[in-house]
Design a protein around this motif. Structure first.
Motif, PDB file in Angstrom:
ATOM      1  N   PHE A  31     -69.787  -7.877  24.328  1.00  0.00           N
ATOM      2  CA  PHE A  31     -70.379  -8.003  23.006  1.00  0.00           C
ATOM      3  C   PHE A  31     -71.898  -8.038  23.074  1.00  0.00           C
ATOM      4  CE2 PHE A  31     -66.162  -9.862  22.754  1.00  0.00           C
ATOM      5  CZ  PHE A  31     -65.607  -9.008  21.834  1.00  0.00           C
ATOM      6  N   SER A  32     -72.439  -7.697  24.206  1.00  0.00           N
ATOM      7  CA  SER A  32     -73.891  -7.628  24.335  1.00  0.00           C
ATOM      8  C   SER A  32     -74.435  -6.471  23.520  1.00  0.00           C
ATOM      9  CB  SER A  32     -74.284  -7.441  25.803  1.00  0.00           C
ATOM     10  OG  SER A  32     -75.666  -7.197  25.921  1.00  0.00           O
ATOM     11  N   THR A  33     -75.613  -6.648  22.943  1.00  0.00           N
ATOM     12  CA  THR A  33     -76.272  -5.560  22.222  1.00  0.00           C
ATOM     13  C   THR A  33     -77.524  -5.120  22.961  1.00  0.00           C
ATOM     14  OG1 THR A  33     -77.461  -7.161  20.863  1.00  0.00           O
ATOM     15  CG2 THR A  33     -75.406  -6.289  19.975  1.00  0.00           C
ATOM     16  N   THR A  34     -77.554  -5.345  24.279  1.00  0.00           N
ATOM     17  CA  THR A  34     -78.659  -4.862  25.083  1.00  0.00           C
ATOM     18  C   THR A  34     -78.735  -3.350  24.969  1.00  0.00           C
ATOM     19  OG1 THR A  34     -78.370  -6.675  26.641  1.00  0.00           O
ATOM     20  CG2 THR A  34     -79.643  -4.779  27.396  1.00  0.00           C
ATOM     21  N   SER A  35     -79.881  -2.834  24.616  1.00  0.00           N
ATOM     22  CA  SER A  35     -80.020  -1.410  24.347  1.00  0.00           C
ATOM     23  C   SER A  35     -80.004  -0.589  25.618  1.00  0.00           C
ATOM     24  CB  SER A  35     -81.328  -1.132  23.598  1.00  0.00           C
ATOM     25  OG  SER A  35     -81.332  -1.797  22.362  1.00  0.00           O
ATOM     26  N   GLY A  54     -69.671  11.086   8.520  1.00  0.00           N
ATOM     27  CA  GLY A  54     -69.047   9.779   8.587  1.00  0.00           C
ATOM     28  C   GLY A  54     -68.955   9.068   7.256  1.00  0.00           C
ATOM     29  N   ASP A  55     -68.742   7.757   7.345  1.00  0.00           N
ATOM     30  CA  ASP A  55     -68.467   6.929   6.178  1.00  0.00           C
ATOM     31  C   ASP A  55     -69.585   5.916   5.960  1.00  0.00           C
ATOM     32  OD1 ASP A  55     -68.118   5.180   8.277  1.00  0.00           O
ATOM     33  OD2 ASP A  55     -65.949   4.960   8.023  1.00  0.00           O
ATOM     34  N   SER A  56     -69.271   4.827   5.263  1.00  0.00           N
ATOM     35  CA  SER A  56     -70.291   3.825   4.951  1.00  0.00           C
ATOM     36  C   SER A  56     -70.794   3.098   6.191  1.00  0.00           C
ATOM     37  CB  SER A  56     -69.736   2.807   3.953  1.00  0.00           C
ATOM     38  OG  SER A  56     -68.535   2.215   4.439  1.00  0.00           O
ATOM     39  N   ILE A  57     -69.960   2.984   7.214  1.00  0.00           N
ATOM     40  CA  ILE A  57     -70.411   2.360   8.459  1.00  0.00           C
ATOM     41  C   ILE A  57     -71.447   3.257   9.124  1.00  0.00           C
ATOM     42  CG2 ILE A  57     -69.705   1.623  10.772  1.00  0.00           C
ATOM     43  CD1 ILE A  57     -67.054   0.719   9.566  1.00  0.00           C
ATOM     44  N   ALA A  58     -71.222   4.568   9.051  1.00  0.00           N
ATOM     45  CA  ALA A  58     -72.133   5.522   9.685  1.00  0.00           C
ATOM     46  C   ALA A  58     -73.467   5.636   8.969  1.00  0.00           C
ATOM     47  CB  ALA A  58     -71.478   6.901   9.773  1.00  0.00           C
ATOM     48  N   ILE A  59     -73.535   5.208   7.714  1.00  0.00           N
ATOM     49  CA  ILE A  59     -74.830   5.229   7.016  1.00  0.00           C
ATOM     50  C   ILE A  59     -75.450   3.836   6.953  1.00  0.00           C
ATOM     51  CG2 ILE A  59     -74.292   7.272   5.637  1.00  0.00           C
ATOM     52  CD1 ILE A  59     -73.767   5.428   3.250  1.00  0.00           C
ATOM     53  N   GLY A  60     -74.784   2.860   7.574  1.00  0.00           N
ATOM     54  CA  GLY A  60     -75.351   1.519   7.647  1.00  0.00           C
ATOM     55  C   GLY A  60     -75.287   0.741   6.353  1.00  0.00           C
ATOM     56  N   ASN A  61     -74.161   0.837   5.645  1.00  0.00           N
ATOM     57  CA  ASN A  61     -74.023   0.098   4.389  1.00  0.00           C
ATOM     58  C   ASN A  61     -74.248  -1.399   4.613  1.00  0.00           C
ATOM     59  OD1 ASN A  61     -73.021   0.117   1.475  1.00  0.00           O
ATOM     60  ND2 ASN A  61     -71.634  -1.384   2.393  1.00  0.00           N
ATOM     61  N   VAL A  63     -77.074  -2.847   5.606  1.00  0.00           N
ATOM     62  CA  VAL A  63     -78.202  -3.134   6.497  1.00  0.00           C
ATOM     63  C   VAL A  63     -79.284  -2.082   6.234  1.00  0.00           C
ATOM     64  CG1 VAL A  63     -76.704  -4.163   8.247  1.00  0.00           C
ATOM     65  CG2 VAL A  63     -77.300  -1.734   8.407  1.00  0.00           C
ATOM     66  N   PRO A  64     -80.500  -2.291   6.720  1.00  0.00           N
ATOM     67  CA  PRO A  64     -81.533  -1.263   6.548  1.00  0.00           C
ATOM     68  C   PRO A  64     -81.067   0.077   7.119  1.00  0.00           C
ATOM     69  CG  PRO A  64     -82.526  -3.307   7.279  1.00  0.00           C
ATOM     70  CD  PRO A  64     -81.038  -3.508   7.368  1.00  0.00           C
ATOM     71  N   ALA A  65     -81.416   1.161   6.458  1.00  0.00           N
ATOM     72  CA  ALA A  65     -80.967   2.489   6.873  1.00  0.00           C
ATOM     73  C   ALA A  65     -81.327   2.788   8.319  1.00  0.00           C
ATOM     74  CB  ALA A  65     -81.564   3.549   5.948  1.00  0.00           C
ATOM     75  N   GLU A  66     -82.452   2.266   8.777  1.00  0.00           N
ATOM     76  CA  GLU A  66     -82.874   2.557  10.145  1.00  0.00           C
ATOM     77  C   GLU A  66     -82.038   1.839  11.195  1.00  0.00           C
ATOM     78  OE1 GLU A  66     -85.877  -0.527   8.466  1.00  0.00           O
ATOM     79  OE2 GLU A  66     -84.777   1.237   7.766  1.00  0.00           O
ATOM     80  N   ASP A  67     -81.139   0.943  10.757  1.00  0.00           N
ATOM     81  CA  ASP A  67     -80.263   0.245  11.694  1.00  0.00           C
ATOM     82  C   ASP A  67     -78.861   0.835  11.755  1.00  0.00           C
ATOM     83  OD1 ASP A  67     -82.017  -1.806  12.698  1.00  0.00           O
ATOM     84  OD2 ASP A  67     -81.934  -2.725  10.711  1.00  0.00           O
ATOM     85  N   ALA A  68     -78.601   1.937  11.061  1.00  0.00           N
ATOM     86  CA  ALA A  68     -77.295   2.589  11.148  1.00  0.00           C
ATOM     87  C   ALA A  68     -77.107   3.177  12.542  1.00  0.00           C
ATOM     88  CB  ALA A  68     -77.183   3.691  10.096  1.00  0.00           C
ATOM     89  N   TRP A  69     -75.909   3.033  13.103  1.00  0.00           N
ATOM     90  CA  TRP A  69     -75.729   3.418  14.498  1.00  0.00           C
ATOM     91  C   TRP A  69     -76.034   4.888  14.804  1.00  0.00           C
ATOM     92  CZ3 TRP A  69     -72.434   7.222  15.902  1.00  0.00           C
ATOM     93  CH2 TRP A  69     -71.307   7.488  15.122  1.00  0.00           C
ATOM     94  N   PRO A  70     -75.744   5.869  13.926  1.00  0.00           N
ATOM     95  CA  PRO A  70     -76.109   7.246  14.293  1.00  0.00           C
ATOM     96  C   PRO A  70     -77.611   7.422  14.503  1.00  0.00           C
ATOM     97  CG  PRO A  70     -74.501   7.258  12.507  1.00  0.00           C
ATOM     98  CD  PRO A  70     -74.997   5.842  12.651  1.00  0.00           C
ATOM     99  N   LEU A  71     -78.418   6.767  13.674  1.00  0.00           N
ATOM    100  CA  LEU A  71     -79.859   6.881  13.838  1.00  0.00           C
ATOM    101  C   LEU A  71     -80.314   6.174  15.104  1.00  0.00           C
ATOM    102  CD1 LEU A  71     -82.528   7.901  12.780  1.00  0.00           C
ATOM    103  CD2 LEU A  71     -82.711   5.833  11.383  1.00  0.00           C
ATOM    104  N   LEU A  72     -79.718   5.023  15.401  1.00  0.00           N
ATOM    105  CA  LEU A  72     -80.065   4.309  16.627  1.00  0.00           C
ATOM    106  C   LEU A  72     -79.727   5.151  17.860  1.00  0.00           C
ATOM    107  CD1 LEU A  72     -78.836   0.681  15.776  1.00  0.00           C
ATOM    108  CD2 LEU A  72     -81.184   1.567  15.712  1.00  0.00           C
ATOM    109  N   VAL A  73     -78.572   5.799  17.824  1.00  0.00           N
ATOM    110  CA  VAL A  73     -78.192   6.676  18.940  1.00  0.00           C
ATOM    111  C   VAL A  73     -79.188   7.825  19.069  1.00  0.00           C
ATOM    112  CG1 VAL A  73     -76.456   8.321  19.766  1.00  0.00           C
ATOM    113  CG2 VAL A  73     -75.738   6.087  18.889  1.00  0.00           C
ATOM    114  N   GLN A 212     -74.222  -3.083  14.383  1.00  0.00           N
ATOM    115  CA  GLN A 212     -74.641  -1.684  14.452  1.00  0.00           C
ATOM    116  C   GLN A 212     -75.274  -1.382  15.817  1.00  0.00           C
ATOM    117  OE1 GLN A 212     -74.238   0.893  12.425  1.00  0.00           O
ATOM    118  NE2 GLN A 212     -73.704   0.038  10.447  1.00  0.00           N
ATOM    119  N   LYS A 213     -76.076  -2.297  16.319  1.00  0.00           N
ATOM    120  CA  LYS A 213     -76.701  -2.099  17.624  1.00  0.00           C
ATOM    121  C   LYS A 213     -75.658  -2.086  18.737  1.00  0.00           C
ATOM    122  CE  LYS A 213     -81.238  -3.970  16.412  1.00  0.00           C
ATOM    123  NZ  LYS A 213     -82.224  -5.067  16.624  1.00  0.00           N
ATOM    124  N   LEU A 214     -74.627  -2.917  18.601  1.00  0.00           N
ATOM    125  CA  LEU A 214     -73.551  -2.912  19.581  1.00  0.00           C
ATOM    126  C   LEU A 214     -72.876  -1.540  19.615  1.00  0.00           C
ATOM    127  CD1 LEU A 214     -70.855  -5.607  20.187  1.00  0.00           C
ATOM    128  CD2 LEU A 214     -70.152  -3.264  19.774  1.00  0.00           C
TER     129      LEU A 214
END
Length: 230
Positions: A31-35, A54-61, A63-73, A212-214
């Motif tokens: 469960f670490s979120t170490t990047s 994707g769905d609402s999880i993929a757009i970061g519903n 949370v801030p849009a910049e924290d959505a996992w596709p953008l982080l990836v 999202q970071k996880l």
């Protein structure tokens, strides 16, 4: 004269180097979120384009849009991302703007990316498996026909912190088969939020910033390891 490499070839080279360190990140704590370490961007890496379906999880519903996992990836690997995700959407389920994933496929085709991430979704939970199979297969085949050289990456469906219905892994396996049938790769996440309400919002579904970071970290490691084998 030096031969010019394609954007996807440059992407693979960059991710192979990342995988040498990324695959061991957070190994001792699931469960670490170490990047995953980010490669230093170069002008060639900036030419790699990606798109997310994707769905609402993929757009970061939630949370801030910049924290959505596709953008982080995308940020981990220096990609330029277009996220076409839509709340409540699925391969069979219409989203808040009445679009299904096949409509997102059309949007992706128009931007012609080097990489396409396709997130299976809990929103297809009420669809008969045969219906989902037909819809996912048709959408992925159309995507592949239009983008024969794109790297297609499928990601398994998430439920939330509550007990996961039996249909959710069926959704993932159905979408996985469609992704693999067109030469794509697959990221199996399991259900990292089950029993961990601290990683999702009060609705027990949508990830917090930490959640999202996880997801981004796990997905990044799998993508890098997969491309290292190519």
């Amino acid at each position: 004269m030096t031969a010019r490499r394609s954007p996807l070839a440059l992407l693979i080279a960059a991710l192979v180097s990342v995988s040498l360190v990324g695959c061991t990140a957070a190994a001792g704590n699931p469960f670490s979120t170490t990047s995953t370490p980010v490669p230093t961007p170069t002008s060639s890496q900036h030419s790699v384009t990606a798109a997310a379906i994707g769905d609402s999880i993929a757009i970061g519903n939630g949370v801030p849009a910049e924290d959505a996992w596709p953008l982080l990836v995308a940020q981990r690997f220096g990609w330029t991302l277009s996220d076409f995700g839509e709340s409540a959407a699925g391969f069979t389920a219409k989203g808040l703007n009445t679009h299904i994933f096949d409509d997102q496929v059309s949007a992706v085709i128009r931007v012609h990316p080097d990489v396409v991430i396709v997130g299976a979704t809990r929103n297809d939970v009420f669809a008969p498996t045969a219906t989902l199979k037909q819809a996912a297969t048709a959408a992925l085949q159309r995507l592949r026909a239009a983008l024969p050289k794109a790297k297609i990456i499928g990601v398994s469906a998430l439920w939330g912190s509550d007990a996961t219905p039996a249909q959710i892994p069926v959704i993932s396996q159905t979408v996985k088969a469609a992704v693999l049938s067109v030469g794509g790769s697959w990221v199996e996440l399991g259900q990292p939020f089950t029993g961990h309400p601290e990683l999702v919002l009060a609705d027990h579904v949508h990830p917090t910033v930490q959640g999202q970071k996880l997801l981004a970290d796990r997905i990044s490691r799998v993508i890098a390891a997969d491309l290292a084998k190519a």
